[in-house]
Design an enzyme around this catalytic site. Structure first.
Site, PDB file in Angstrom:
ATOM      1  N   ASP A   1       0.843  -1.191   0.000  1.00 45.54           N
ATOM      2  CA  ASP A   1       0.000   0.000   0.000  1.00 45.54           C
ATOM      3  C   ASP A   1       0.881   1.245   0.000  1.00 45.54           C
ATOM      4  O   ASP A   1       2.100   1.150   0.101  1.00 45.54           O
ATOM      5  CB  ASP A   1      -0.888   0.005   1.246  1.00 45.54           C
ATOM      6  CG  ASP A   1      -0.056  -0.109   2.527  1.00 45.54           C
ATOM      7  OD1 ASP A   1       0.440   0.926   3.000  1.00 45.54           O
ATOM      8  OD2 ASP A   1       0.133  -1.242   3.032  1.00 45.54           O
TER       9      ASP A   1
ATOM     10  N   ASP B   1       0.628   3.573   2.432  1.00 41.79           N
ATOM     11  CA  ASP B   1       0.426   4.111   3.773  1.00 41.79           C
ATOM     12  C   ASP B   1      -0.765   5.074   3.717  1.00 41.79           C
ATOM     13  O   ASP B   1      -1.816   4.694   3.220  1.00 41.79           O
ATOM     14  CB  ASP B   1       1.717   4.768   4.277  1.00 41.79           C
ATOM     15  CG  ASP B   1       1.770   4.860   5.802  1.00 41.79           C
ATOM     16  OD1 ASP B   1       1.273   3.920   6.467  1.00 41.79           O
ATOM     17  OD2 ASP B   1       2.296   5.841   6.328  1.00 41.79           O
TER      18      ASP B   1
END
Length: 296
Positions: free
Chosen positions: A219, A221
């Site tokens: 991802d 974050d």
């Protein structure tokens, strides 16, 4: 040393340690030899350790969070995990970890091999020493460069996108970062973030085990405005997508390991202790003998 700290002679010694998800050893061609639950002077590890043969080499597989992921990062008994592997004969550790990306160019599903780490943990026992024996190991280069040098060509040969030369932030958790924290870490020049590499890497260094972490980006974050912020669902989904790459890299790496170690990791604690021999606490020395028998 108390008998319950000693491992059975029947357990085949494993020079290679693998720390990560419990499914990592479910690889075609891997032969499970044994499953052991070693007791250490620092307690019990996260779960049973699976001893398996991979491409002619014996490896010890330890699920960091326990099977079924039952332990939060700050609940893991890192000292017991590293001690258990050392007592099984492990000299080199390949650790796998999900990470959030702090850089545009590090995309979800990319692999990352960081060479530096910043410690943002708060309340985790991070040393085998203390209680009457003081020591300070060198940690300027937190990951074994020799071991990392083996990872890079294997990842390339498998067509895995691998980023190198970046810094890992290890945060306390268990909540993910705030946006302000995420942007702060970006301003420091960090590339990825996780919750589990420390004190794992520090303890491996004290135990004189070569260690490197292979990160799998899941991802962005929470700093990136134009994408969905990190969630458990996102992390798990992308980890599952990366599973085949992780298993292929692991299987490809193992034949190049368990050879002569020419790095400084093998002597990390030799000159680290500063407590005079006659002043060393006996109980502390007895514990340390389990992982550093040459010095105690």
């Amino acid at each position: 040393m108390p008998a319950h700290y000693l491992l059975e002679d029947a357990v085949e010694k494993a020079k290679i340690g693998i720390i990560g998800g419990s499914g990592l050893y479910e690889i075609e061609g891997v032969k499970v030899i044994d499953e052991v639950r070693p007791s250490t002077p620092w307690g019990k590890p996260s779960d049973a350790v699976t001893i398996a043969q991979v491409n002619g080499s014996v490896a010890a597989f330890l699920p960091r969070h326990g099977r079924g992921h039952v332990l939060l990062p700050h609940e893991i008994n890192y000292r017991a995990n590293i001690a258990a592997l050392k007592m099984l004969g492990v000299e080199e550790i390949l650790a796998f970890s999900a990470v959030g990306s702090l850089r545009e160019e590090i995309r979800p599903l990319d692999f990352v091999l960081p060479d530096q780490v910043i410690d943002r943990t708060k309340a985790r026992p991070s040393t085998f020493f203390g209680d009457g024996i003081a020591a300070h190991v060198g940690f300027g280069h937190p990951f074994c460069s020799r071991l990392q040098g083996l990872v890079v060509p294997e990842a390339k040969s498998l067509g895995i996108t691998l980023h190198t030369g970046t810094t890992l932030i290890c945060m306390e958790g268990p909540a993910f970062s705030t946006k302000a924290e995420s942007n702060l870490y970006r301003s420091w020049g960090a590339g990825v973030i996780n919750m589990s590499t420390l004190p794992e890497a520090k303890l491996a260094r004290e135990a004189e085990i070569c260690y490197t972490v292979i990160c799998m980006s899941t991802d962005y974050d929470c700093w990136k405005e134009d994408v969905e912020h990190v969630s458990v669902e996102m992390v798990v989904a992308n980890l599952n997508k990366n599973a085949d790459h992780a298993k292929s890299l692991l299987k490809s790496m193992i034949p190049h390991m368990s050879h002569e170690r020419t790095c400084e990791c093998r002597y990390a604690s030799r000159f680290a202790m500063i407590t005079a021999k006659q002043k060393q606490d006996r109980k502390a020395a007895k514990r340390l003998k389990a992982i550093l028998p040459e010095y105690f």
